[in-house]
Design an enzyme around this catalytic site. Structure first.
Site, PDB file in Angstrom:
ATOM      1  N   ASP A  35       2.638  -4.793  -3.689  1.00  0.00           N
ATOM      2  CA  ASP A  35       3.483  -3.946  -2.777  1.00  0.00           C
ATOM      3  C   ASP A  35       3.080  -4.604  -1.337  1.00  0.00           C
ATOM      4  O   ASP A  35       1.939  -5.479  -1.276  1.00  0.00           O
ATOM      5  CB  ASP A  35       2.918  -2.492  -2.813  1.00  0.00           C
ATOM      6  CG  ASP A  35       3.498  -1.924  -1.691  1.00  0.00           C
ATOM      7  OD1 ASP A  35       4.645  -1.796  -1.326  1.00  0.00           O
ATOM      8  OD2 ASP A  35       2.471  -0.979  -0.849  1.00  0.00           O
ATOM      9  N   ASP A  51       3.452  -2.810   2.480  1.00  0.00           N
ATOM     10  CA  ASP A  51       2.934  -1.866   3.642  1.00  0.00           C
ATOM     11  C   ASP A  51       1.763  -0.928   2.807  1.00  0.00           C
ATOM     12  O   ASP A  51       2.062  -0.154   1.727  1.00  0.00           O
ATOM     13  CB  ASP A  51       3.786  -0.929   4.091  1.00  0.00           C
ATOM     14  CG  ASP A  51       5.002  -1.788   4.791  1.00  0.00           C
ATOM     15  OD1 ASP A  51       4.506  -2.423   5.666  1.00  0.00           O
ATOM     16  OD2 ASP A  51       6.149  -1.744   4.600  1.00  0.00           O
TER      17      ASP A  51
END
Length: 229
Positions: free
Chosen positions: A13, A15
């Site tokens: 991922d 953020d």
């Protein structure tokens, strides 16, 4: 004849996992709600939806608003995010987490495993972020919100597996939110949570993360232990 080791894939991922973009996100949310002249949600609520695609995030943050208002919030957020990017601030407002670059360089410097990204960011947003951090073109697969249903739908990861030719059993999803963990599990992949992001450690474990790490330097070892079973 000795069988070759299977091709493996590590998906990050962005953020809350690779970059700490909360300053950028919170500023853009404040702008979006100010444009609509509506009181913004709390910081905790905003960070709680990081990783979802914008339309889903806005609907979850402000269910009392109309679909038209949600659309205006999305547009206001995108405009503010773009303005901040143009100002040259991404490195300051979305820095890599301590240790992230060293781990990425270590993983990317090997022939295997492959390394990819699955993010709720738009293609444009991810492109600007990778450019700012000198990471353009280094990932084997990059999955963004433009082309998929919002997390935790497994579409991003299923496409990443198809693009790289890796079996789900030989892949791991690494993220800081329950959306990442649920997405990974739905795709049949191993999952590792990170404690430095936006969802509580206990929530990651409850969502099914096989391991949760507290420091970037612990991540390579955690990946090996997950694959060892």
């Amino acid at each position: 004849m000795i069988a070759a080791d299977p091709l493996r894939l590590i998906v990050f991922d962005v953020d809350g996992t690779l970059v700490d973009s909360q300053a950028h996100i919170l500023a853009s949310m404040a702008h979006a709600y100010a444009c609509l002249e509506v009181e913004p949600p709390t910081r905790e609520d905003i960070l709680g939806i990081v990783g979802l695609s914008l339309p889903v995030a806005m609907a979850r943050l402000s269910p009392e608003l109309t679909a038209e208002q949600h659309g205006k919030l999305v547009e206001g957020y995108k405009n503010s995010f773009a303005d901040i990017r143009k100002s040259g601030a991404p490195l300051e407002m979305s820095p890599l987490y301590p240790g992230a670059r060293d781990v990425l360089d270590h993983l990317l410097g090997q022939d295997e495993p492959l390394v990819g990204i699955a993010t709720g960011k738009s293609r444009r947003g991810l492109t600007h972020l990778l450019d700012a951090h000198g990471l353009t073109g280094v990932f084997a697969t990059e999955q963004v919100a433009d082309n998929h249903p919002s997390k935790p739908h497994p579409s991003m990861l299923l496409t990443a597996l198809e693009e790289t030719g890796v079996e789900a059993a030989n892949a791991v999803m690494i993220g800081d939110t329950t959306f990442d963990i649920e997405m990974g599990r739905a795709a049949g992949m191993a999952t590792i949570g990170v404690s430095w992001g936006y969802h509580p450690t206990e929530a990651l474990a409850a969502a099914g993360a096989e391991r949760v790490v507290d420091r970037y330097e612990d991540l390579p070892g955690a990946i090996e232990r997950v694959w060892e079973g």
